[in-house]
Design a protein around this motif. Sequence first.
Motif, short mmCIF file in Angstrom:
data_model
loop_
_atom_site.label_atom_id
_atom_site.label_comp_id
_atom_site.label_asym_id
_atom_site.label_seq_id
_atom_site.Cartn_x
_atom_site.Cartn_y
_atom_site.Cartn_z
N HIS A 167 0.83 -1.21 0.00
CA HIS A 167 0.00 0.00 0.00
C HIS A 167 0.86 1.26 0.00
O HIS A 167 0.50 2.27 -0.63
N GLY A 191 -12.05 5.74 -2.70
CA GLY A 191 -12.05 4.30 -2.84
C GLY A 191 -10.85 3.65 -2.18
O GLY A 191 -10.92 3.09 -1.10
N MET A 192 -9.71 3.75 -2.84
CA MET A 192 -8.53 3.00 -2.41
C MET A 192 -7.97 3.49 -1.08
O MET A 192 -7.66 2.69 -0.21
N GLU A 200 -10.25 2.33 1.67
CA GLU A 200 -10.09 0.90 1.96
C GLU A 200 -8.77 0.62 2.66
O GLU A 200 -8.71 -0.25 3.54
N HIS A 201 -7.70 1.32 2.30
CA HIS A 201 -6.43 1.16 3.02
C HIS A 201 -6.63 1.52 4.49
O HIS A 201 -6.16 0.82 5.39
N GLN A 211 -9.45 1.50 6.13
CA GLN A 211 -10.31 0.49 6.73
C GLN A 211 -9.49 -0.74 7.13
O GLN A 211 -9.67 -1.28 8.23
N ALA A 212 -8.58 -1.17 6.27
CA ALA A 212 -7.72 -2.31 6.59
C ALA A 212 -6.85 -2.00 7.81
O ALA A 212 -6.69 -2.84 8.70
N TYR A 265 -10.50 -8.91 7.66
CA TYR A 265 -9.34 -8.44 6.89
C TYR A 265 -9.24 -9.21 5.57
O TYR A 265 -9.04 -8.61 4.51
N LEU A 313 -11.97 -8.07 3.10
CA LEU A 313 -11.69 -6.73 2.58
C LEU A 313 -10.57 -6.77 1.55
O LEU A 313 -10.69 -6.20 0.47
N HIS A 367 -10.62 -5.78 -2.35
CA HIS A 367 -9.78 -4.62 -2.66
C HIS A 367 -8.81 -4.94 -3.80
O HIS A 367 -8.68 -4.16 -4.76
N ARG A 392 -10.62 -5.07 -7.10
CA ARG A 392 -10.96 -3.74 -7.63
C ARG A 392 -9.73 -3.05 -8.22
O ARG A 392 -9.81 -2.44 -9.29
#
Length: 187
Positions: A55, A81-82, A85-86, A88-89, A122, A125, A129, A132
């Motif tokens: 990431h 988006g990305m 999600e990063h 969120q992780a 995890y 997700l 991810h 996507r």
Amino acid sequence: MYGIDVLMKEHEQILRFTGIIRRYLVKALEGEVLFQDEVLPMIEFIRNYSDAHHHGKEEDILFRYMLADLGPVAEKIVRQGMFAEHDQARNIVRNLDEARQVWEADPTDEHLLDVFGLMYNYAILLEAHAERENAVVYPFAERNLSAERLEAVDRETKAFETEHAARRENYLKELDRWEGLLENKKA
């Protein structure tokens, strides 16, 4: 394109890891908790390989150019988006580490369930991810970034990979070790 190829290969490794999580959790459902000593190394894998290595490269190299050059569409894809999600992780992993500490201090089934649930969250997700990014984000970048920007992504990715080769190799060995542990248990 080298830079995006590297990111996609890293997704393959991260998906190996989510597969390992799933196999460990299936073994737990069968009554065999294999990974009591592996939760912290798994958290370290996530933090140091999935997040810092993978990431970090996306955020510091590819996404930086996308945001600079590709306007509102990239802004939406990347920031909403990305990056979301990063984050969120990262939040899941923070909660997982806290749950691990609680479970280690008081090893009840309820506390172990928290660890299992967060590991599963995890995995879910990151699987979605990666899909996507592979199917939408990377092709969008390849189609829309200039040749000069794509060359810069390749050049910076090569430098990053050289600088962090030892970290990458260490964590790929961890994947092999976890798969070996599971194989020895016929998972």
